[in-house]
Design an enzyme around this catalytic site. Structure first.
Site, PDB file in Angstrom:
ATOM      1  N   SER A  32      -0.425   5.994  -6.618  1.00 31.83           N
ATOM      2  CA  SER A  32       0.498   5.108  -7.328  1.00 31.83           C
ATOM      3  C   SER A  32       0.633   5.366  -8.821  1.00 31.83           C
ATOM      4  O   SER A  32       1.463   4.748  -9.480  1.00 31.83           O
ATOM      5  CB  SER A  32       0.091   3.644  -7.105  1.00 31.83           C
ATOM      6  OG  SER A  32       0.337   3.260  -5.783  1.00 31.83           O
ATOM      7  N   LYS A  66       0.775  -2.492 -16.452  1.00 33.46           N
ATOM      8  CA  LYS A  66       1.233  -2.824 -15.103  1.00 33.46           C
ATOM      9  C   LYS A  66       0.887  -4.274 -14.771  1.00 33.46           C
ATOM     10  O   LYS A  66      -0.210  -4.754 -15.079  1.00 33.46           O
ATOM     11  CB  LYS A  66       0.574  -1.879 -14.096  1.00 33.46           C
ATOM     12  CG  LYS A  66       1.061  -2.050 -12.655  1.00 33.46           C
ATOM     13  CD  LYS A  66       0.403  -1.029 -11.735  1.00 33.46           C
ATOM     14  CE  LYS A  66       0.857  -1.157 -10.297  1.00 33.46           C
ATOM     15  NZ  LYS A  66       0.229  -0.166  -9.401  1.00 33.46           N
ATOM     16  N   SER A 121       3.222   2.778  -6.657  1.00 30.83           N
ATOM     17  CA  SER A 121       3.630   1.423  -6.975  1.00 30.83           C
ATOM     18  C   SER A 121       3.736   1.149  -8.474  1.00 30.83           C
ATOM     19  O   SER A 121       4.265   0.134  -8.897  1.00 30.83           O
ATOM     20  CB  SER A 121       2.614   0.446  -6.378  1.00 30.83           C
ATOM     21  OG  SER A 121       1.332   0.616  -6.982  1.00 30.83           O
TER      22      SER A 121
END
EC number: 6.3.5.7
Length: 502
Positions: free
Chosen positions: A173, A74, A149
């Site tokens: 997330s 990420k 997210s």
């Protein structure tokens, strides 16, 4: 189901090579990423170099324990020499000068880091639409979101662009996008995995954890991510358990708490029925279902969005246009201020009136312009909300009260875990929603986290496992939550649940 252990058997026998595995994934990314938009950057040359070095180690018998595992990262986790943008204009050219602790651990065990994955800006969002790279799209149906997210990380695994990936979980997330994309997503206990090198959103909530195609790989990866870190004062010195061994020895004699608060109003009927049917199968397999109650869960959304935004407003104050990141054009600012002074002087008529006028200094204007240009709408919204709840006159009414409610939510879980090993819930109230559907409705977007935020408020661990496919063709997940440092329990429950679908 293919997992790292089966891949490593093939690598050891010579049936497969790491270089071939990486080429297959690079080809899939080339063919698929333009549609899914899971990866924001992939360095093919670097990936091939990693693969060649690791294959040489395998041939020499010196390879690490994660050799053969291909991992996406990420874009909120620092990798030396790679851009770490957090999907934000304010960091669009920022390059990390060091590796996060989790990245060091993966490199030390010869994992292959294949690329950087898309996300909501500064991890603030539930759809991976708040990003400078454009939204990620659900591999099951590109008209729908991937969740957020950490949506890019979930989509990359679901679209078979990598074996596993790293995400961060502040209020769901990892688990929510795992549910939307039909993969496994694990949020460890707060402090179980070092946050050093994770760009902060809300420091008392943030956790790094894995996405995977199966529970076994999640357990293996967590085993190598977890542990004490002198670079992170909040990390725990508690010994790391053998998670992969615990999963292999999974038994059906778990006590599973079923809270009524998680199966009530707002939950899609088909998801409710699907999970309840699977729980009955678990019961037949030896698990014991125990009704439990979490009375303060109804205050979770409000509590979370007060506390998390308060911490965000503090953490994001460092992006001021001076030290690093995006900086507004200072010459233009000076020109604007000069024109404003001239116009005010003409209108005011006297130097005294001009001095009394409220005109920013060049430095203050630089701060304002840099942050205005650099941050997106959702990040600005959360900074403003966080600043408000911390302001004089409102601190006790909002922030102070939310901290007290957080403690009550934690106590609810402690009480429940006196009776059960794990607590089960849907991961999200619905399947993925359409792209753009909730962009103008922040409250509806926030409600997607209604089942996940409590684990972050309480600091406990949670995992989302694929539970089925809805009649609309989209996947949905089930969540198992365990007490602090009881990752073994949630992994066993997840493995048992996963085995029902084999």
């Amino acid at each position: 189901m293919k997992n790292l252990l089966s891949v490593q058997e093939q690598l050891q026998s010579g049936k497969r090579k790491v270089t071939d595995i990486c080429e297959e994934y690079l080809q899939t990314i080339k063919e698929t990423n333009s549609e899914v938009n899971a990866f924001v950057s992939v360095d093919d040359e670097d990936v091939r170099k990693q693969a060649t070095n690791i294959q040489q180690k395998i041939d020499a018998g010196t390879a690490g324990k994660l050799a053969g595992m291909v991992i996406g990262v990420k874009d909120v986790i620092c990798e030396k020499g790679k851009k770490v943008t957090c999907a934000s204009h304010i960091l669009h050219n920022f390059e990390s000068v060091y590796d996060a602790t989790v990245i060091k651990k993966l490199k030390n065990e010869d994992a292959i880091l294949i690329g950087r994955t898309n996300m909501d800006e500064f991890a603030m969002g539930s759809s991976t639409e708040n990003t400078i790279y454009g939204p990620s799209k659900n591999p099951a149906n590109s008209d729908f979101v991937v969740g957020g997210s950490s949506g890019g990380s979930a989509a990359a695994v679901a679209a078979n662009m990598c074996d596993t990936s790293l995400g961060s979980d502040t209020g769901g997330s990892i688990r929510q996008p795992a549910s939307y994309c039909g993969v496994v997503g694990l949020k460890p206990t707060y402090s179980r995995v070092s946050r050093y090198g994770l760009v902060a959103y809300a420091s008392s909530f943030d956790c790094i954890g894995p996405f995977s195609k199966n529970v076994t790989d999640a357990a293996i990866l967590l085993e190598h991510l977890a542990g004490d870190d002198p670079m992170d004062n909040s990390s725990s010195a508690k010994p790391v358990e053998n998670y992969s061994e615990a999963v292999a020895e999974s038994s059906g004699k778990l006590k599973i708490g079923v809270p009524k608060e998680y199966f009530g109003e707002g939950l899609d009927d088909e998801i409710r029925q699907g999970i309840e049917d699977r729980l009955k199968e678990l019961e037949k397999d030896g698990a014991e279902l125990v009704p439990v109650t979490l009375p303060h869960m109804k205050y979770g959304i409000a509590t979370y969005y007060i506390l998390a935004t308060a911490e965000a407003s503090s953490n994001l104050a460092r992006y001021d246009g001076i030290r690093y990141g995006h900086r507004a054009d200072f010459e233009k600012i000076e020109e604007e201020l000069s024109l404003e002074r001239k116009e005010l002087k003409k209108a005011a008529g006297t130097s005294t009136a001009l001095e009394a006028a409220d005109i920013d200094s060049p430095l203050i204007r630089l701060y304002k312009k840099s942050r205005t240009e650099g941050f997106g709408t959702e990040v600005k919204r959360r900074i403003i909300l966080g600043t408000y709840v911390l302001s004089a006159g409102y601190y006790d009414a909002y922030y102070g009260k939310a901290q007290k409610v957080r403690r009550l939510i934690k106590q609810d879980f402690l009480d429940a875990f006196q009776q059960v090993d794990v607590i089960v819930s849907p991961t999200a109230p619905t399947t993925a929603f359409k792209l753009g559907e909730n962009q103008d409705d922040p409250l509806q977007m926030y409600l997607n986290d209604v089942y996940t935020i409590s684990a972050n408020l309480a600091g406990i661990c949670g995992i989302s496992v694929p539970a089925g496919t809805h009649s609309n063709g989209l996947p949905y997940g089930v969540q198992f939550m365990g007490n602090t440092f009881h990752e073994v329990d949630i992994l066993r429950a997840a493995k048992q649940f996963e085995s029902l679908q084999s």
